[in-house]
Design an enzyme around this catalytic site. Structure first.
Site, PDB file in Angstrom:
ATOM      1  CD  GLN A 158      -2.497  -1.194   2.705  1.00 12.74           C
ATOM      2  OE1 GLN A 158      -3.625  -0.696   2.881  1.00 12.74           O
ATOM      3  NE2 GLN A 158      -1.821  -1.761   3.682  1.00 12.74           N
ATOM      4  CB  VAL A 211       3.233   6.068  -2.359  1.00 10.69           C
ATOM      5  CG1 VAL A 211       1.767   5.700  -2.547  1.00 10.69           C
ATOM      6  CG2 VAL A 211       3.384   7.019  -1.174  1.00 10.69           C
ATOM      7  CG  HIS A 227      -2.887   2.694  -1.944  1.00 17.43           C
ATOM      8  ND1 HIS A 227      -2.851   2.530  -0.576  1.00 17.43           N
ATOM      9  CD2 HIS A 227      -4.006   2.061  -2.359  1.00 17.43           C
ATOM     10  CE1 HIS A 227      -3.932   1.854  -0.193  1.00 17.43           C
ATOM     11  NE2 HIS A 227      -4.647   1.541  -1.256  1.00 17.43           N
ATOM     12  CB  THR A 252      -1.284  -2.630   6.903  1.00 15.81           C
ATOM     13  OG1 THR A 252      -2.492  -1.980   6.474  1.00 15.81           O
ATOM     14  CG2 THR A 252      -1.518  -4.137   6.994  1.00 15.81           C
ATOM     15  CB  SER A 253      -4.182   0.507  10.630  1.00 12.52           C
ATOM     16  OG  SER A 253      -4.571   1.209   9.433  1.00 12.52           O
TER      17      SER A 253
HETATM   18  N1  APR Z   1       6.580  -2.091  13.121  1.00 14.14           N
HETATM   19  C1  APR Z   1       5.422  -2.745  12.840  1.00 14.14           C
HETATM   20  N2  APR Z   1       4.218  -2.137  12.722  1.00 14.14           N
HETATM   21  C2  APR Z   1       4.206  -0.812  12.903  1.00 14.14           C
HETATM   22  C3  APR Z   1       5.370  -0.044  13.210  1.00 14.14           C
HETATM   23  C4  APR Z   1       6.591  -0.755  13.308  1.00 14.14           C
HETATM   24  N3  APR Z   1       7.734  -0.112  13.589  1.00 14.14           N
HETATM   25  N4  APR Z   1       5.005   1.267  13.329  1.00 14.14           N
HETATM   26  C5  APR Z   1       3.680   1.314  13.114  1.00 14.14           C
HETATM   27  N5  APR Z   1       3.198   0.074  12.869  1.00 14.14           N
HETATM   28  C6  APR Z   1       1.811  -0.323  12.556  1.00 14.14           C
HETATM   29  C7  APR Z   1       0.769   0.476  13.293  1.00 14.14           C
HETATM   30  O1  APR Z   1       0.471  -0.152  14.525  1.00 14.14           O
HETATM   31  C8  APR Z   1      -0.409   0.413  12.322  1.00 14.14           C
HETATM   32  O2  APR Z   1      -1.151  -0.784  12.551  1.00 14.14           O
HETATM   33  O3  APR Z   1       1.630  -0.046  11.182  1.00 14.14           O
HETATM   34  C9  APR Z   1       0.264   0.319  10.950  1.00 14.14           C
HETATM   35  C10 APR Z   1       0.220   1.600  10.160  1.00 14.14           C
HETATM   36  O4  APR Z   1      -1.130   1.853   9.844  1.00 14.14           O
HETATM   37  P1  APR Z   1      -1.502   3.127   8.938  1.00 14.14           P
HETATM   38  O5  APR Z   1      -0.768   4.311   9.418  1.00 14.14           O
HETATM   39  O6  APR Z   1      -3.004   3.154   8.864  1.00 14.14           O
HETATM   40  O7  APR Z   1      -0.899   2.791   7.502  1.00 14.14           O
HETATM   41  P2  APR Z   1      -1.508   1.831   6.389  1.00 14.14           P
HETATM   42  O8  APR Z   1      -2.227   0.677   7.003  1.00 14.14           O
HETATM   43  O9  APR Z   1      -0.415   1.518   5.438  1.00 14.14           O
HETATM   44  O10 APR Z   1      -2.587   2.787   5.646  1.00 14.14           O
HETATM   45  C11 APR Z   1      -3.220   2.252   4.494  1.00 14.14           C
HETATM   46  O11 APR Z   1      -4.253   4.404   4.072  1.00 14.14           O
HETATM   47  O12 APR Z   1      -4.042   6.666   4.022  1.00 14.14           O
HETATM   48  C12 APR Z   1      -4.071   5.550   3.244  1.00 14.14           C
HETATM   49  O13 APR Z   1      -3.086   5.325   1.145  1.00 14.14           O
HETATM   50  C13 APR Z   1      -2.779   5.385   2.496  1.00 14.14           C
HETATM   51  O14 APR Z   1      -1.639   3.345   1.914  1.00 14.14           O
HETATM   52  C14 APR Z   1      -2.238   4.060   2.995  1.00 14.14           C
HETATM   53  C15 APR Z   1      -3.482   3.354   3.501  1.00 14.14           C
END
Ligand code: APR
Length: 236
Positions: free
Chosen positions: A93, A95, A111, A178-179
């Site tokens: 996901q 970029v 994305h 990823t969340s």
């Molecule tokens: N190690 C492992 N996990 C981590 C770490 C780490 N060091 N730091 C953060 N995380 C986890 C967080 O707990 C969270 O669950 O990574 C996740 C990040 O979640 P988001 O910030 O929501 O990112 P993501 O899931 O990639 O978002 C998906 O949303 O805004 C859009 O297009 C954007 O691609 C993105 C999409």
């Protein structure tokens, strides 16, 4: 419709912003995440692009600066190491280009990519743009305003069917950082087959997807552990 056979030698790695967090690139929804600093509706949506394209360009130019300053981390390199024994498809996901710079060879950006730009027209073809920022007035050969080749909120995910097929045929699935907040990307996880090894590495996920084994912790610590275990078992 019969499902395609599972390939035990095929690994899908599905990554989100958390895999790049320890490289210094803000995630989106963590405490210090991008969406807690700015409203994505104003800088990362189709509507924002139509109304205030300069705000969208500024936001992604800043993100691009952070990516240029970042280096791949142990998690990105561990993902690449899986290629020693498996056919690996990275479905990200993100970029940023940290998977590319860690040497992974088969990557789908659902994305889009900050390293690519395209004219603001449906027919425009994305091209590698290097590290220069995109400004208002920068146009492609057909005179269309340039934009980052990024999927904005309100636009469709890229490579949807290809990604779905990879999940359906993977013998192992590793989900990292990823969340699972954004569909349809997160919806891919349920395509993972019952018999596949399915692991999710994250600090905290609200709900562990059915059939996935949660390995809680930092990507740079836990991804190498999972990868070394899978490689060791491939030899056994
Ligand atoms: N190690 C492992 N996990 C981590 C770490 C780490 N060091 N730091 C953060 N995380 C986890 C967080 O707990 C969270 O669950 O990574 C996740 C990040 O979640 P988001 O910030 O929501 O990112 P993501 O899931 O990639 O978002 C998906 O949303 O805004 C859009 O297009 C954007 O691609 C993105 C999409």
């Amino acid at each position: 419709m019969p499902k395609p056979p599972v390939d035990p030698n095929k690994v899908v790695v599905f990554s989100g912003a958390g895999i790049s967090a320890e490289s210094g690139i803000d995630t989106y929804r963590d405490q210090d995440g991008a969406w807690n600093k700015v409203n994505p509706e104003l800088v990362a949506s189709k509507r924002a692009w139509e109304k205030h394209p300069g705000n969208v360009l500024s936001f992604f130019n800043e993100r691009q600066k952070a990516v240029i300053a970042a280096q791949p981390n142990a998690a990105h390199y561990a993902v690449q190491k899986l290629e020693e024994k498996f056919e690996v498809v990275v479905i990200t996901q993100n970029v940023d280009d940290l998977h590319e710079r860690a040497g992974s060879s088969d990557i789908l950006h659902l994305h889009g990519s900050l390293s690519q730009a395209r004219g603001d027209s449906p027919e425009a073809v994305p091209f590698e743009r290097g590290i220069a920022p995109i400004e208002l007035g920068d146009r492609d050969d057909d005179g269309y305003q340039l934009r980052p080749h990024i999927v904005l909120f309100g636009e469709d995910m890229l490579h949807a069917e290809e990604a779905r097929q990879h999940f359906l045929t993977a013998g192992k699935i590793l989900v990292v950082g990823t969340s699972l907040s954004v569909y349809s990307a997160a919806g891919l996880l349920k395509k993972g087959r019952f018999e596949a090894d399915k692991v999710i590495v994250s600090f905290d996920v609200q709900k562990v997807p059915f059939g996935y084994h949660l390995v809680r912790g930092k990507a740079t610590e836990m991804v190498p552990v999972v990868v070394d275990d899978w490689l060791a078992r491939a030899d056994a």
